[in-house]
Enzyme design. Structure first.
Site, PDB file in Angstrom:
ATOM      1  N   PHE A 108      38.335  46.193  39.179  1.00 39.14           N
ATOM      2  CA  PHE A 108      37.710  47.193  38.338  1.00 39.14           C
ATOM      3  C   PHE A 108      38.539  48.473  38.280  1.00 39.14           C
ATOM      4  O   PHE A 108      38.273  49.341  37.499  1.00 39.14           O
ATOM      5  CB  PHE A 108      36.306  47.526  38.848  1.00 39.14           C
ATOM      6  N   TRP A 120      32.817  50.936  32.426  1.00 43.52           N
ATOM      7  CA  TRP A 120      33.773  51.391  33.448  1.00 43.52           C
ATOM      8  C   TRP A 120      34.202  50.216  34.332  1.00 43.52           C
ATOM      9  O   TRP A 120      35.350  50.127  34.742  1.00 43.52           O
ATOM     10  CB  TRP A 120      33.136  52.483  34.304  1.00 43.52           C
ATOM     11  N   HIS A 121      33.264  49.312  34.605  1.00 48.06           N
ATOM     12  CA  HIS A 121      33.591  48.192  35.483  1.00 48.06           C
ATOM     13  C   HIS A 121      34.547  47.203  34.842  1.00 48.06           C
ATOM     14  O   HIS A 121      35.277  46.506  35.556  1.00 48.06           O
ATOM     15  CB  HIS A 121      32.314  47.468  35.909  1.00 48.06           C
ATOM     16  N   GLY A 122      34.524  47.100  33.542  1.00 52.37           N
ATOM     17  CA  GLY A 122      35.458  46.153  32.948  1.00 52.37           C
ATOM     18  C   GLY A 122      35.263  45.971  31.465  1.00 52.37           C
ATOM     19  O   GLY A 122      34.216  46.317  30.906  1.00 52.37           O
TER      20      GLY A 122
END
Length: 475
Positions: free
Chosen positions: A475, A323-325
């Protein structure tokens, strides 16, 4: 528009005056103002991205209405599928297209095939990861019959795009925030003044601590081969403070701004730098994200045996990393955190349910040791957020394995260190409160409290670092 910018300092009072003094007698007009203000706020970066948030809102608004009147399971599944396809499809394209394309090419290269597909120059829309989860919480809750699909167009669109928390959270649930758009709101001076104090604390953390540290951490990390191992370790420690103050500072500003308009947003950070274990830290860090994954993914997997709990922890951290990247560093970060977490599952380590040293001025020596151990574990793994790509992370770690670890490290500027010191003192004293400046009803004399406020305000204006984007915008 940055919430630490001059533009926002002009934008916020204009919206506030219109909201409470011009439109106070009409709930629909207040919601309409919030919607317009939110789109102006978001469009300030790039107006083209307004199309994405409008599509996401429109699809889920319609899906929610149809879910109200549809009882057939197959049709309900299809409606939920449409919401998931549209929202996750947009998120996947803008955030992960090139990552999966590169991984696909690398996989074929291992077998001797050479592929050269065209990469796309894709700009990641600010906040798409946040509002995607926020609007999905609505359709999933309506699907699960925890909430009725609303026909109030203005309330729903304002809920999805609410500007204080739109681009970096907290990620609000429809069950908690949407009803607040559907009921009359009255101005509460006590709530508003507390909101202003929380905004001030968020500004101090971001501008004085995080922005000052950003120059130091960037300079060291860009030339890490030229510095001692002790300086590289110090850089990671400073990045942890930068990371915390940057993100929790945004959350404080968002929650405080919400209070100015009569809204209660969820607490997103609960003094995680004082956590005594990794599980406790993740109960206190980015609470809105981890509870979202827990409630909408993990609880659907079920299972209470140790291996099932461990599986769920692994899934939640890998999904959180992704999800962050779109990078292997984030997946590595998730995997390593899940491994740290699992020792508490299989070894039955102590769980902490109350704040550290509750009701006491100082922690015990054992508690202090646990806090340092937990913070340093988090700090070492924060490297995988801080450095790209993965090969450079391992090179950085390799440079830390050196006798120069015992050398005197290069330190950031004194004002950054002073900011960290003040942060630790205030948050330690306030660790059982909602935020660092929740001083209403405090036995501290009024003159002292106002001295603290003016001192922090002075620091924000005169000791702030070079303005930086919030880290979580990427993000």
């Amino acid at each position: 528009m940055l919430t630490t910018s001059l533009e926002f300092a002009l934008f916020l009072p204009i919206v506030f005056v219109l909201y409470w003094f011009v439109l106070k007698n009409s709930l629909k007009l207040q919601n309409a103002l919030i919607l317009v203000a939110s789109y102006v706020f978001y469009g300030w970066w790039d107006w083209r991205f307004l199309v994405l948030i409008a599509i996401s809102s429109a699809v889920d608004y319609v899906v929610g209405i149809f879910l109200n009147t549809t009882s057939t399971k197959s049709k309900r599944n299809a409606l939920l599928g449409i919401s998931l396809l549209v929202n996750l499809g947009m998120l996947g394209f803008f955030k992960y297209y090139n990552f999966f394309l590169d991984s696909f090419v690398d996989a074929f290269t291992l077998f001797g095939f050479s592929l050269s597909p065209d990469r796309l120059q894709i700009i990641l829309p600010v906040g798409i990861s946040f509002y995607t989860l926020q609007t999905l919480s609505y359709t999933i809750d309506v699907y699960d019959r925890k909430l009725k699909g609303t026909k109030d167009f203005l309330a729903f669109f304002a809920y999805v795009s609410f500007f204080p928390q739109l681009v970096a959270g907290p990620i609000e649930r429809a069950t908690q925030l949407l009803p607040q758009f559907q009921q009359k709101r009255t101005f509460d001076y006590t709530k508003a003044s507390d909101g202003m104090r929380q905004i001030l604390w968020g500004l101090f953390k971001k501008i004085v601590v995080a922005d000052n540290l950003a120059v130091y951490t960037y300079t060291i990390s860009m030339n890490y081969q030229d510095h001692s191992a002790s300086t590289l370790l110090m850089c990671l420690v400073m990045f942890s403070f930068q990371f915390y103050c940057d993100f929790s500072g945004y959350s404080d500003i968002a929650i405080g701004t919400g209070r100015l308009f009569g809204f209660n947003l969820m607490k997103n950070f609960d003094y995680p730098i004082f956590a005594r274990s990794i599980p406790e830290l993740w109960q206190k860090w980015h609470i809105s994200l981890f509870t979202w994954f827990r409630d909408y993914i993990v609880r659907r997997l079920k299972g209470f045996r140790k291996w099932q709990v461990a599986r769920n922890i692994l899934i939640i951290f890998l999904v959180t990393g992704l999800w962050h990247g779109a990078a292997w560093t984030y997946l590595t970060w998730g995997l390593l955190h899940s491994l740290l977490f699992m020792q508490f599952i299989f070894l039955g380590r102590k769980k902490f349910k109350t704040p550290v040293a509750a009701g006491k001025l100082l922690p015990s020596l054992g508690e202090f040791g646990l806090m340092v151990k937990t913070f340093m574990s988090f700090t070492l793994l924060a490297l995988f957020f801080f450095i790209q790509p993965l090969s450079k992370c391992f090179s950085y770690l390799g440079s830390m394995i050196d006798w120069s670890i015992f050398a005197v490290p290069l330190l950031p500027e004194n004002r950054a260190l002073a900011g960290i010191g003040l942060l630790l003192v205030i948050e330690w004293l306030q660790r059982e409160k909602e935020h660092g400046l929740e001083l209403s009803g405090s036995p501290i004399p009024k003159m002292v409290r106002w001295g603290v406020y003016y001192g922090l305000l002075f620091a924000v204006f005169y000791y702030g670092g070079q303005p930086q984007d919030f880290l979580y915008f990427q993000f």
